[in-house]
Design a protein around this motif. Structure first.
Motif, mmCIF file in Angstrom:
data_model
loop_
_atom_site.group_PDB
_atom_site.id
_atom_site.type_symbol
_atom_site.label_atom_id
_atom_site.label_comp_id
_atom_site.label_asym_id
_atom_site.label_seq_id
_atom_site.Cartn_x
_atom_site.Cartn_y
_atom_site.Cartn_z
ATOM 1 N N PRO A 1 18.838 -47.685 33.899
ATOM 2 C CA PRO A 1 18.170 -47.571 32.592
ATOM 3 C C PRO A 1 17.914 -48.952 31.981
ATOM 4 C CG PRO A 1 20.120 -46.162 32.691
ATOM 5 C CD PRO A 1 20.165 -47.053 33.898
ATOM 6 N N SER A 2 16.736 -49.120 31.412
ATOM 7 C CA SER A 2 16.405 -50.387 30.752
ATOM 8 C C SER A 2 15.293 -50.162 29.750
ATOM 9 C CB SER A 2 15.969 -51.431 31.784
ATOM 10 O OG SER A 2 15.645 -52.648 31.130
ATOM 11 N N LEU A 3 15.430 -50.781 28.577
ATOM 12 C CA LEU A 3 14.385 -50.708 27.547
ATOM 13 C C LEU A 3 13.675 -52.048 27.390
ATOM 14 C CD1 LEU A 3 16.345 -48.714 24.785
ATOM 15 C CD2 LEU A 3 14.757 -47.812 26.476
ATOM 16 N N LYS A 4 13.961 -52.971 28.286
ATOM 17 C CA LYS A 4 13.386 -54.316 28.186
ATOM 18 C C LYS A 4 11.893 -54.306 28.506
ATOM 19 C CE LYS A 4 17.623 -56.799 29.502
ATOM 20 N NZ LYS A 4 17.788 -57.690 28.354
ATOM 21 N N PRO A 5 11.133 -55.238 27.923
ATOM 22 C CA PRO A 5 9.742 -55.401 28.359
ATOM 23 C C PRO A 5 9.711 -56.003 29.760
ATOM 24 C CG PRO A 5 10.348 -57.129 26.815
ATOM 25 C CD PRO A 5 11.512 -56.180 26.868
ATOM 26 N N LEU A 6 8.530 -56.072 30.349
ATOM 27 C CA LEU A 6 8.410 -56.489 31.749
ATOM 28 C C LEU A 6 9.074 -57.835 32.043
ATOM 29 C CD1 LEU A 6 7.156 -55.837 34.548
ATOM 30 C CD2 LEU A 6 5.137 -57.088 33.811
ATOM 31 N N GLY A 7 8.799 -58.844 31.205
ATOM 32 C CA GLY A 7 9.366 -60.182 31.446
ATOM 33 C C GLY A 7 10.887 -60.161 31.423
ATOM 34 N N GLY A 8 11.459 -59.501 30.410
ATOM 35 C CA GLY A 8 12.910 -59.406 30.295
ATOM 36 C C GLY A 8 13.526 -58.601 31.417
ATOM 37 N N TYR A 9 12.803 -57.562 31.845
ATOM 38 C CA TYR A 9 13.301 -56.701 32.931
ATOM 39 C C TYR A 9 13.413 -57.479 34.240
ATOM 40 C CZ TYR A 9 13.540 -52.811 36.259
ATOM 41 O OH TYR A 9 13.933 -51.970 37.268
ATOM 42 N N ILE A 10 12.364 -58.236 34.558
ATOM 43 C CA ILE A 10 12.367 -59.008 35.813
ATOM 44 C C ILE A 10 13.443 -60.089 35.777
ATOM 45 C CG2 ILE A 10 11.030 -60.598 37.265
ATOM 46 C CD1 ILE A 10 10.216 -57.668 37.600
ATOM 47 N N ALA A 11 13.562 -60.779 34.642
ATOM 48 C CA ALA A 11 14.589 -61.823 34.508
ATOM 49 C C ALA A 11 15.986 -61.216 34.686
ATOM 50 C CB ALA A 11 14.473 -62.501 33.146
ATOM 51 N N ASP A 12 16.193 -60.036 34.089
ATOM 52 C CA ASP A 12 17.481 -59.337 34.187
ATOM 53 C C ASP A 12 17.743 -58.892 35.635
ATOM 54 O OD1 ASP A 12 19.824 -57.878 33.091
ATOM 55 O OD2 ASP A 12 18.671 -56.093 33.576
ATOM 56 N N LEU A 13 16.719 -58.362 36.286
ATOM 57 C CA LEU A 13 16.859 -57.910 37.672
ATOM 58 C C LEU A 13 17.225 -59.078 38.591
ATOM 59 C CD1 LEU A 13 16.585 -55.836 39.969
ATOM 60 C CD2 LEU A 13 14.102 -56.228 39.947
ATOM 61 N N VAL A 14 16.545 -60.215 38.410
ATOM 62 C CA VAL A 14 16.829 -61.399 39.236
ATOM 63 C C VAL A 14 18.274 -61.866 39.014
ATOM 64 C CG1 VAL A 14 16.243 -63.841 39.598
ATOM 65 C CG2 VAL A 14 14.418 -62.133 39.401
ATOM 66 N N LEU A 15 18.746 -61.843 37.762
ATOM 67 C CA LEU A 15 20.127 -62.215 37.458
ATOM 68 C C LEU A 15 21.116 -61.297 38.164
ATOM 69 C CD1 LEU A 15 20.424 -63.121 33.653
ATOM 70 C CD2 LEU A 15 21.013 -64.560 35.598
ATOM 71 N N ARG A 16 20.830 -60.007 38.148
ATOM 72 C CA ARG A 16 21.697 -59.026 38.806
ATOM 73 C C ARG A 16 21.762 -59.295 40.317
ATOM 74 N NH1 ARG A 16 21.730 -53.438 36.160
ATOM 75 N NH2 ARG A 16 21.321 -53.809 33.964
ATOM 76 N N LEU A 17 20.585 -59.501 40.917
ATOM 77 C CA LEU A 17 20.521 -59.736 42.367
ATOM 78 C C LEU A 17 21.243 -61.031 42.727
ATOM 79 C CD1 LEU A 17 16.786 -58.713 42.979
ATOM 80 C CD2 LEU A 17 18.815 -57.341 43.449
ATOM 81 N N ASP A 18 21.039 -62.079 41.914
ATOM 82 C CA ASP A 18 21.721 -63.359 42.159
ATOM 83 C C ASP A 18 23.238 -63.199 42.077
ATOM 84 O OD1 ASP A 18 19.310 -64.598 42.515
ATOM 85 O OD2 ASP A 18 19.248 -65.565 40.546
ATOM 86 N N GLY A 19 23.689 -62.369 41.121
ATOM 87 C CA GLY A 19 25.122 -62.125 40.967
ATOM 88 C C GLY A 19 25.730 -61.505 42.210
ATOM 89 N N PHE A 20 25.016 -60.543 42.786
ATOM 90 C CA PHE A 20 25.530 -59.899 44.009
ATOM 91 C C PHE A 20 25.433 -60.826 45.217
ATOM 92 C CE2 PHE A 20 25.028 -55.976 41.521
ATOM 93 C CZ PHE A 20 26.281 -55.415 41.759
ATOM 94 N N TYR A 21 24.382 -61.672 45.260
ATOM 95 C CA TYR A 21 24.289 -62.658 46.345
ATOM 96 C C TYR A 21 25.455 -63.642 46.282
ATOM 97 C CZ TYR A 21 20.026 -61.671 48.934
ATOM 98 O OH TYR A 21 19.111 -61.107 49.787
ATOM 99 N N GLU A 22 25.835 -64.007 45.054
ATOM 100 C CA GLU A 22 26.963 -64.918 44.860
ATOM 101 C C GLU A 22 28.261 -64.283 45.378
ATOM 102 O OE1 GLU A 22 28.734 -67.104 40.993
ATOM 103 O OE2 GLU A 22 26.536 -66.974 41.031
ATOM 104 N N TRP A 23 28.453 -63.011 45.054
ATOM 105 C CA TRP A 23 29.619 -62.246 45.505
ATOM 106 C C TRP A 23 29.654 -62.190 47.035
ATOM 107 C CZ3 TRP A 23 30.877 -56.756 43.093
ATOM 108 C CH2 TRP A 23 32.043 -56.249 43.675
ATOM 109 N N ILE A 24 28.504 -61.882 47.622
ATOM 110 C CA ILE A 24 28.412 -61.744 49.086
ATOM 111 C C ILE A 24 28.654 -63.094 49.767
ATOM 112 C CG2 ILE A 24 26.810 -61.270 50.989
ATOM 113 C CD1 ILE A 24 25.511 -59.161 49.006
ATOM 114 N N ASN A 25 28.007 -64.142 49.275
ATOM 115 C CA ASN A 25 28.124 -65.458 49.920
ATOM 116 C C ASN A 25 29.525 -66.046 49.798
ATOM 117 O OD1 ASN A 25 25.435 -65.331 50.634
ATOM 118 N ND2 ASN A 25 24.718 -66.445 48.834
ATOM 119 N N SER A 26 30.193 -65.773 48.659
ATOM 120 C CA SER A 26 31.552 -66.312 48.484
ATOM 121 C C SER A 26 32.575 -65.529 49.305
ATOM 122 C CB SER A 26 31.942 -66.280 47.003
ATOM 123 O OG SER A 26 32.113 -64.945 46.563
ATOM 124 N N GLY A 27 32.256 -64.283 49.604
ATOM 125 C CA GLY A 27 33.164 -63.465 50.418
ATOM 126 C C GLY A 27 34.292 -62.819 49.637
#
Length: 324
Positions: A140-166
């Protein structure tokens, strides 16, 4: 009006005005023509450029085989299972986003047919709105397009950080989970298996920490989370309590919250307000097939020197994300 201000504060008027303004602008956007003015870039060029920019921002899909190999299913650590499920959900979402944008760019060039779904994506990109086809696969998200994409990228980066650190992070960004309940269940399950207690006897106790993320180390039991916003009041680090919001500040960050699993029968009683946690400010959701609400997450007991009825009248809640 003065009676309302005395009871709910000036911020209630601001919230009401913002809601009315948001509705007004949403309706105005629906009436705007999609043709471009002469001399400027065509709408097709604008949308193609935006689609290309979004595609460049998105990281590659998660490698599920590599994640499964690096984070095997372990009896003593359910967070691995939670991570594996999360990357599957995010892959499903980003595939839809990438495919629709790639097909839209082709359709604008006339290489594929512009169907009704692509037309809807085209219109949404033009007015800065998240397309319905994305939201159907999204959290669920009520953000406009720009905010939504920025938020999505942050989420994906967070999981990449988790995966890469092990290893799992010391403080989890609770807002970054697609399905927050699976994270909460994993935290409870780790405690239940460690102490051989049936999970249905457990609940969470809560403690707000005054330390910053760099000052804390992983707790012996439970999890540290951040990313929550208080609406309707704020947290006072001096009194360790909920207090009145500052004027004209509608949302305030809650410091790191410690979720401590424990037997419900052993909970310590105190002067608290039972604060609901929602994923968005809409504060409404539907029951999903798992039996969980799509918006309500849980209730958090927060210390308060005021009577709980004051915060209930104010509609005080914790939000995982704001609307901007």
């Amino acid at each position: 009006s003065s009676g309302i201000n005395a009871e709910y504060g000036d911020n209630a008027d601001i919230s009401k005005d913002q809601q009315e303004t948001g509705t007004l602008f949403a309706n105005i956007l629906l009436t705007l023509p999609t043709q471009s003015s002469s001399g400027g870039a065509s709408t097709e060029d604008t949308v193609s450029s935006l689609a290309k920019t979004i595609l460049e921002q998105l990281p590659p899909q998660f490698d599920l085989l590599a994640v499964n190999e690096k984070f095997p299913i372990l009896y003593e650590d359910s967070m691995n299972t939670c991570l594996r499920q999360e990357v599957i959900r995010y892959n499903r979402l980003t595939i839809v986003v990438k495919q629709t944008l790639e097909n839209l760019m082709k359709a604008v060039k006339g290489l594929v047919v512009m169907n009704s779904e692509l037309e809807e994506v085209f219109s949404c990109l033009l007015i800065g709105k998240v397309p319905a086809s994305w939201l159907a696969q999204s959290y669920p998200s009520l953000k406009p397009l720009g905010g939504y994409i920025a938020d999505l990228v942050l989420r994906l980066d967070g999981f990449y950080e988790w995966i890469n650190s092990g290893i799992a992070p010391t403080v989890f960004w609770i807002s970054g989970f697609y399905f927050t309940q699976s994270f909460l269940t994993a935290a409870s399950q780790n405690y239940a298996r460690k102490y051989s207690i049936p999970i249905d006897l457990l609940g969470f106790e809560f403690e707000v920490l005054n330390e910053s993320e760099s000052q804390v180390s992983k707790p012996e039991d439970g999890v540290y989370v951040n990313g929550l916003f208080l609406e309707g009041c704020r947290w006072c680090t001096v009194n360790n309590s909920l207090v009145e919001s500052h004027s004209k500040i509608l949302y305030s960050k809650l410091p790191i919250l410690w979720l401590k699993p424990n037997r419900r029968t052993e909970f310590t009683e105190g002067s608290t307000y039972t604060c609901p946690v929602y994923k968005t400010s809409a504060r409404r959701g539907t029951l999903s097939t798992t039996g969980h609400s799509t918006n309500y997450v849980m209730s958090v007991e927060l210390p308060s020197t005021e009577r709980p009825t004051k915060w209930i009248n104010r509609g005080v809640a914790l939000l995982c994300q704001l609307n901007d």
